[in-house]
Design a protein around this motif. Structure first.
Motif, short mmCIF file in Angstrom:
data_model
loop_
_atom_site.label_atom_id
_atom_site.label_comp_id
_atom_site.label_asym_id
_atom_site.label_seq_id
_atom_site.Cartn_x
_atom_site.Cartn_y
_atom_site.Cartn_z
N ALA A 161 -50.39 79.59 -19.27
CA ALA A 161 -50.94 78.29 -18.86
C ALA A 161 -50.54 77.21 -19.86
CB ALA A 161 -52.45 78.39 -18.73
N ALA A 162 -50.61 77.54 -21.15
CA ALA A 162 -50.22 76.56 -22.18
C ALA A 162 -48.73 76.24 -22.09
CB ALA A 162 -50.56 77.12 -23.57
N ALA A 163 -47.89 77.27 -21.84
CA ALA A 163 -46.44 77.05 -21.73
C ALA A 163 -46.13 76.15 -20.54
CB ALA A 163 -45.72 78.39 -21.58
N ALA A 164 -46.85 76.35 -19.42
CA ALA A 164 -46.63 75.51 -18.23
C ALA A 164 -46.99 74.06 -18.52
CB ALA A 164 -47.44 76.04 -17.06
N HIS A 165 -48.12 73.82 -19.21
CA HIS A 165 -48.51 72.45 -19.54
C HIS A 165 -47.52 71.82 -20.51
CE1 HIS A 165 -52.91 73.63 -18.43
NE2 HIS A 165 -52.23 73.20 -17.38
N TYR A 166 -47.07 72.61 -21.46
CA TYR A 166 -46.10 72.11 -22.45
C TYR A 166 -44.80 71.70 -21.75
CZ TYR A 166 -43.14 72.30 -26.68
OH TYR A 166 -42.28 72.01 -27.71
N LEU A 167 -44.26 72.59 -20.90
CA LEU A 167 -43.02 72.29 -20.20
C LEU A 167 -43.19 71.11 -19.24
CD1 LEU A 167 -41.78 75.93 -19.59
CD2 LEU A 167 -40.49 74.16 -20.79
N LYS A 168 -44.35 71.01 -18.61
CA LYS A 168 -44.58 69.88 -17.70
C LYS A 168 -44.56 68.57 -18.47
CE LYS A 168 -47.60 68.16 -14.05
NZ LYS A 168 -48.82 68.41 -13.24
N ASP A 169 -45.17 68.56 -19.65
CA ASP A 169 -45.14 67.34 -20.47
C ASP A 169 -43.71 66.98 -20.86
OD1 ASP A 169 -47.86 67.08 -20.31
OD2 ASP A 169 -48.29 67.85 -22.32
N LEU A 170 -42.95 67.99 -21.32
CA LEU A 170 -41.55 67.73 -21.68
C LEU A 170 -40.76 67.24 -20.47
CD1 LEU A 170 -40.80 70.88 -23.88
CD2 LEU A 170 -41.12 68.54 -24.69
N HIS A 171 -41.00 67.88 -19.33
CA HIS A 171 -40.28 67.61 -18.09
C HIS A 171 -40.48 66.16 -17.65
CE1 HIS A 171 -39.12 68.29 -13.81
NE2 HIS A 171 -38.40 69.27 -14.32
N SER A 172 -41.72 65.65 -17.76
CA SER A 172 -42.02 64.32 -17.22
C SER A 172 -41.86 63.20 -18.23
CB SER A 172 -43.46 64.30 -16.67
OG SER A 172 -44.39 64.58 -17.71
N ILE A 186 -46.85 84.41 -13.43
CA ILE A 186 -46.19 83.34 -14.20
C ILE A 186 -45.53 82.34 -13.25
CG2 ILE A 186 -44.31 82.83 -15.79
CD1 ILE A 186 -44.89 85.55 -17.12
N ALA A 187 -44.81 82.84 -12.24
CA ALA A 187 -44.15 81.96 -11.28
C ALA A 187 -45.15 81.07 -10.56
CB ALA A 187 -43.36 82.79 -10.27
N ARG A 188 -46.31 81.64 -10.19
CA ARG A 188 -47.33 80.84 -9.50
C ARG A 188 -47.87 79.74 -10.40
NH1 ARG A 188 -48.70 85.89 -7.44
NH2 ARG A 188 -50.39 86.19 -8.97
N VAL A 189 -48.07 80.04 -11.68
CA VAL A 189 -48.58 79.03 -12.62
C VAL A 189 -47.61 77.86 -12.71
CG1 VAL A 189 -49.13 78.57 -15.04
CG2 VAL A 189 -49.98 80.65 -13.95
N PHE A 190 -46.33 78.16 -12.81
CA PHE A 190 -45.35 77.07 -12.87
C PHE A 190 -45.33 76.27 -11.57
CE2 PHE A 190 -43.16 79.62 -16.29
CZ PHE A 190 -43.41 78.70 -17.29
N ALA A 191 -45.34 76.95 -10.44
CA ALA A 191 -45.33 76.26 -9.16
C ALA A 191 -46.56 75.36 -9.01
CB ALA A 191 -45.26 77.27 -8.02
N GLU A 192 -47.72 75.83 -9.47
CA GLU A 192 -48.96 75.04 -9.39
C GLU A 192 -48.86 73.77 -10.25
OE1 GLU A 192 -51.82 77.87 -10.65
OE2 GLU A 192 -51.81 78.98 -8.76
N ASN A 193 -48.02 73.81 -11.25
CA ASN A 193 -47.83 72.64 -12.11
C ASN A 193 -46.63 71.79 -11.68
OD1 ASN A 193 -49.65 72.58 -14.77
ND2 ASN A 193 -49.34 74.72 -14.15
#
Length: 513
Positions: A414-425, A336-343
């Protein structure tokens, strides 16, 4: 009763208690003024000595304690706290004149603790003058004194009971002469002390002004860096789509400038000495705040204390320990940590899954009007579909469904990482804590509040949201719980927990301090 030298007895008055006068300057309650000579309590409860019915006043809010010599104020845990002369307190000695406030801007008491003390009667009256030509009879025993107060009453305070004796008058004249000399010296010393205090106060005021200026400069640099980071992320998206050489060059230039600005900010923070005199746990809290995209130079007053409180909540239960143990046994946390870091997200987002489901990939949440939230990341059906997850036919039932990809922890991560990245940016403007608030609250519900703030990182961040008091309690608890879990896992032993946290890379070293 005590015996006198003449065989007679004389009653001496006991030393009485000092009294305070408490006046209600601001607040709803009665009486407006009360005189008290023993420990008393102020609050909204009917049993309190001073009862105030204002909103925000706890049933027992503050206790004013007399220890026989001094008066003290003890905060009894009211939500708004207790302030003495503008400073929040837990337990403090009261000066002779004090202003006690129940919550910032709340009811106000004026406490006059100068007090009064009943003085004992002198042990003996001045001897009567002997008539000329008469023979002296038996002489009374010399006065005996058991306290300085009795000496003052005997020799220095006029009694109004006739002329004083020769010895008493000599004492009074000698005291007056010594007093005049000491008064002049005292005035000189006080004058010098006042000048020194004025000079010291001027220096302190200048330093405080300088510190405020530095903090504003640090804040400006921090959020300018965040703004550049957001623009760089958008350029990266275009580069991935088009691979335009000009955009690749622009991206490299932005990344180089971003690294330079981050180093400048690090140097600025070190020069300010923000971390120099902090307790170790407070340093960790500020650094984790920076990891999540919040300015560590402008952490709101009371935030550190709140995080410590949420750390204690984790300590009071084995929920975090159980979630981390499950994550380790099933090999979740590292992936999970790697997926977030990759995003391009802080790997500390891994603790969001600990809060949402305790790392249980088969978790089923409460029903919503869109169906049940399900899986490790507790997606509702609508959001799951938007981020590419297949929703099973049992979406409206509180059951596990093998056909529902929300229960596939890798796809859901993977979906959670994309969702958080969208919210983040976008809506969160680079604020990790604001992105968490959106995730919990639902972006459709929070968008109106978040987008009412100006669209730039300096004015749209979690600190601003806190200052505007617009965070619902559920979301406040959610964000602080995740944040405090991340804080704990930077150094579990420091926070008194025996848990094994996932390795997330350099952690605090990423801040450069």
């Amino acid at each position: 009763m005590t015996a006198t030298g003449s065989g007679q007895t004389k009653r001496t008055a006991p030393r009485g208690p000092r009294a305070v006068v408490a006046r209600v300057v601001r607040g709803e309650g009665a009486p407006r003024e009360v005189r008290l000579s023993a420990t008393f309590t102020v609050g909204s409860d009917a049993g309190c000595d001073i009862r105030l019915s204002d909103a925000g006043v706890a049933p027992q809010h503050v206790q004013i304690i007399f220890d026989g010599i001094l008066w003290w104020a003890r905060d009894l845990g009211g939500a708004g706290g207790t302030y003495v002369d503008g400073t929040r307190i837990q337990f403090v000695h009261l000066p002779e004149q004090a202003r006690v406030e129940l919550g910032e801007g709340g009811p106000l008491l004026s406490i006059d603790a100068a007090g009064e003390e009943r003085s004992p009667e002198p042990d003996a009256a001045p001897p009567a003058a002997e008539a000329p030509g008469t023979r002296a009879g038996p002489q009374p025993a010399p006065a005996r004194f058991s306290s300085e107060t009795q000496i003052i009453e005997r020799y220095l305070r006029p009694s109004g009971e006739g002329p004083a004796g020769r010895e008493t008058m000599m004492f009074r004249r000698a005291f007056a002469r010594a007093h005049r000399t000491s008064s002049r010296r005292y005035q000189l010393v006080v004058g010098i002390a006042l000048l020194a205090l004025f000079a010291a106060g001027s220096v302190i005021a200048y330093q405080m002004h300088k510190l405020r200026t530095l903090r504003r400069s640090a804040e400006g640099l921090f959020y300018a860096t965040k703004a550049l980071e957001l623009h760089t992320e958008r350029v990266e998206e275009l580069v991935l789509l088009r691979a335009d050489p000009k955009q690749v060059a622009e991206l490299k230039e932005r990344r180089a400038k971003l690294r330079t600005m981050e180093k400048e900010y690090d140097a600025f923070v070190r020069e300010m000495g923000i971390y120099a005199k902090l307790a170790e746990d407070e340093r960790v809290i500020l650094r984790v705040a920076r990891m999540f995209g919040e300015c560590d130079a402008t952490v709101p007053k009371g935030f550190v204390a709140e995080v410590r409180r949420y750390v204690q909540r984790w300590r009071s239960t084995d929920r975090l320990a159980g979630a981390l143990r499950r994550a380790k046994e099933r090999g979740y946390a590292g992936r999970i940590a790697r997926v977030f870091a990759e995003n391009g997200l802080p790997p500390q987002y891994v603790y969001l899954a600990a809060q949402e489901s305790g790392f249980d990939e088969r978790a089923v949440g409460v029903a919503t009007r869109f169906g049940h939230a399900k899986g490790m990341w507790q997606f509702i059906p609508m959001t799951a579909r938007r981020y590419g997850l297949r929703v099973g036919p049992l979406y409206d039932q509180a059951l596990y469904d093998a056909k529902d990809e929300r229960f596939d922890w890798e796809k859901a991560t993977a979906a959670a990482a994309h969702y958080l990245k969208d919210l983040h940016s976008t809506d969160a403007q680079g604020s990790g804590l604001l992105a968490m608030a959106c995730y919990n609250w639902g972006e459709d519900k929070v968008r109106g509040i978040i987008t009412s703030l100006p669209e730039n990182p300096q004015e749209r961040n979690f600190w601003r949201l806190l200052s505007d008091r617009k965070v619902p309690r559920e979301t406040y608890d959610y964000v602080l719980s995740i944040f405090s879990a991340a804080v704990i896992c930077e150094n579990p032993r420091l926070f008194g927990l025996d848990v094994e946290c996932p390795a997330l890379g350099d952690g605090l070293a990423a801040t450069g301090r």
